[in-house]
Design a protein around this motif. Structure first.
Motif, PDB file in Angstrom:
ATOM      1  N   ILE A  15       0.787  -1.287   0.037  1.00 17.91           N
ATOM      2  CA  ILE A  15      -0.451   0.005   0.143  1.00 17.91           C
ATOM      3  C   ILE A  15       1.202   1.624   0.227  1.00 17.91           C
ATOM      4  CG2 ILE A  15      -1.699   0.856   1.426  1.00 17.91           C
ATOM      5  CD1 ILE A  15      -2.378  -1.187   2.698  1.00 17.91           C
ATOM      6  N   ALA A  25      -7.063   6.608  -5.742  1.00 16.97           N
ATOM      7  CA  ALA A  25      -7.175   5.434  -5.658  1.00 16.97           C
ATOM      8  C   ALA A  25      -7.554   5.117  -6.973  1.00 16.97           C
ATOM      9  CB  ALA A  25      -7.604   4.959  -5.112  1.00 16.97           C
ATOM     10  N   LEU A  27      -6.377   0.601  -7.596  1.00 12.94           N
ATOM     11  CA  LEU A  27      -6.533  -0.917  -7.443  1.00 12.94           C
ATOM     12  C   LEU A  27      -5.783  -2.046  -8.678  1.00 12.94           C
ATOM     13  CD1 LEU A  27      -7.151  -2.950  -5.432  1.00 12.94           C
ATOM     14  CD2 LEU A  27      -9.771  -2.425  -6.877  1.00 12.94           C
ATOM     15  N   PHE A  54      -2.935   0.351  -4.142  1.00  9.25           N
ATOM     16  CA  PHE A  54      -3.313  -0.567  -3.389  1.00  9.25           C
ATOM     17  C   PHE A  54      -2.930  -1.670  -3.771  1.00  9.25           C
ATOM     18  CE2 PHE A  54      -5.745   2.908  -2.173  1.00  9.25           C
ATOM     19  CZ  PHE A  54      -5.579   2.611  -0.347  1.00  9.25           C
ATOM     20  N   ARG A  83     -12.407  -5.289  -2.548  1.00  7.97           N
ATOM     21  CA  ARG A  83     -11.563  -4.635  -2.929  1.00  7.97           C
ATOM     22  C   ARG A  83     -11.453  -3.314  -3.951  1.00  7.97           C
ATOM     23  NH1 ARG A  83     -10.152  -7.795  -0.311  1.00  7.97           N
ATOM     24  NH2 ARG A  83      -8.321  -9.158   1.130  1.00  7.97           N
ATOM     25  N   PHE A  84     -12.517  -2.806  -4.594  1.00  3.00           N
ATOM     26  CA  PHE A  84     -12.918  -2.170  -5.580  1.00  3.00           C
ATOM     27  C   PHE A  84     -14.318  -1.623  -4.069  1.00  3.00           C
ATOM     28  CE2 PHE A  84     -16.151   0.279  -8.275  1.00  3.00           C
ATOM     29  CZ  PHE A  84     -15.117   0.948  -8.437  1.00  3.00           C
ATOM     30  N   LEU A  87     -12.474   0.269  -1.640  1.00  2.00           N
ATOM     31  CA  LEU A  87     -11.453   1.954  -1.812  1.00  2.00           C
ATOM     32  C   LEU A  87     -13.101   3.236  -2.127  1.00  2.00           C
ATOM     33  CD1 LEU A  87      -8.566   0.719  -3.770  1.00  2.00           C
ATOM     34  CD2 LEU A  87      -8.434   1.225  -1.818  1.00  2.00           C
ATOM     35  N   VAL A  94     -11.489   6.249  -8.713  1.00  2.00           N
ATOM     36  CA  VAL A  94     -10.903   4.959  -8.068  1.00  2.00           C
ATOM     37  C   VAL A  94     -10.822   4.633  -9.462  1.00  2.00           C
ATOM     38  CG1 VAL A  94     -11.304   2.283  -7.287  1.00  2.00           C
ATOM     39  CG2 VAL A  94     -12.596   4.194  -5.815  1.00  2.00           C
ATOM     40  N   VAL A  96      -8.678   0.945 -11.633  1.00  2.00           N
ATOM     41  CA  VAL A  96      -8.636  -0.178 -11.626  1.00  2.00           C
ATOM     42  C   VAL A  96      -7.352  -0.643 -12.603  1.00  2.00           C
ATOM     43  CG1 VAL A  96     -10.289  -1.293 -10.407  1.00  2.00           C
ATOM     44  CG2 VAL A  96     -10.217  -1.209 -12.654  1.00  2.00           C
TER      45      VAL A  96
END
Length: 285
Positions: A15, A25, A27, A54, A83-84, A87, A94, A96
């Motif tokens: 992290i 964020a 991911l 992350f 996890r999504f 966040l 966010v 990915v």
């Protein structure tokens, strides 16, 4: 920017989180039989550019390598979704991103959460195992998947280890020999679950509407351009960019064009994250 850095030695999860407000964020999902270690430099670059990052080991990976023989693709999906969702409850933006299997999971998140995803960066998307490195008998894999053989046969990790750059390839070989950053072979069961996941994602690609950046190597040794081309053709995203690399193999984050990949990823993120001010201005229009 100063912030927290956590690199647990055993799981290789990491992290990278700023103490002050970040842009958003990101991911990250790693590849089949890999670990977050393969995303470390990529994640550090994005962190240095203002994003919280992350990355965790997918189910079936990490300390207990033998779990790869029993993990199901639904386990990967549930992991990615959870996890999504976590966040998204904490961040306005966010994104990915993933490599190989990780790219397929990033697409799956985009399918399920549609407009909630700020953007998708899919690297070496692996919908098919049809790269030039795979053996001639790969066409018989579907038959083997239906037999007990799938629990006993492992396809050995071998040259070129997804890397065209000789110096980097030798470094990867040494790390794999230690066995602490990823597996040095591909269990048949893992291949089966990857292809089951890929088949499920292919059927629903039209549900991807988020902005997307697709990067794939023309000489990918594990999966051909076919995977990326199908994604590019079937998704519904109006904002999409598809880039073909000509001097890399599968591991684009460590190969000859890694700086280019990093730069394109950052430009994509920076062009799609929204500040609270921008959001409020849009609501007033």
């Amino acid at each position: 920017m100063r912030g927290q850095k956590v690199f647990p030695e055993m799981t290789l999860d990491f992290i990278l989180k700023h103490n002050e407000k970040s842009k958003g964020a990101v991911l990250l999902f790693h590849g089949l039989t890999g670990s977050p270690f393969e995303l470390k430099k990529y994640g550090q670059f994005l962190y240095n550019s203002g994003y919280d990052v992350f990355a965790e080991c997918l189910p079936g990976h990490g300390e207990k390598f033998d779990e790869i023989y029993t993990v199901k693709y639904e386990d990967w999906l549930n992991f990615a979704y959870s996890r999504f969702e976590k966040l998204k409850s904490e961040y306005e933006n966010v994104f990915v991103s993933g490599l190989c299997l990780g790219a397929v999971l990033a697409l799956a998140v985009g399918i399920k959460y549609r407009n909630k995803v700020s953007g998708i960066i899919a690297l070496s998307t692996t919908l098919y195992l049809d790269g030039w490195r795979l053996p001639w008998y790969k066409c018989f894999m579907p038959l083997a998947f239906c037999t007990i053989l799938r629990f006993y046969y492992n396809y050995p990790e071998c040259e070129p280890h997804g890397v065209k750059n000789i110096k980097t390839r030798n470094a990867v070989k040494k790390l794999l020999a230690k066995g602490d950053v990823g597996m040095n072979d591909f269990p048949m069961t893992g291949f089966r679950e990857l292809l089951e996941l890929s088949a499920s994602v292919r059927k629903r690609l039209k549900n991807v509407v988020a902005p997307i950046l697709l990067i794939h190597s023309k000489e990918d040794d594990l999966t051909s351009l076919r995977s990326a081309e199908i994604v590019n053709r079937k998704i519904s995203s109006k904002d999409k960019e598809y880039i073909i690399l000509y001097d890399s193999y599968h591991m684009v984050l460590y190969d000859n064009e890694k700086e280019f990949v990093f730069d394109k990823a950052l430009k994509f993120l920076d062009s799609h994250y929204k500040t609270s001010v921008e959001e409020s201005e849009l609501l007033c229009v």
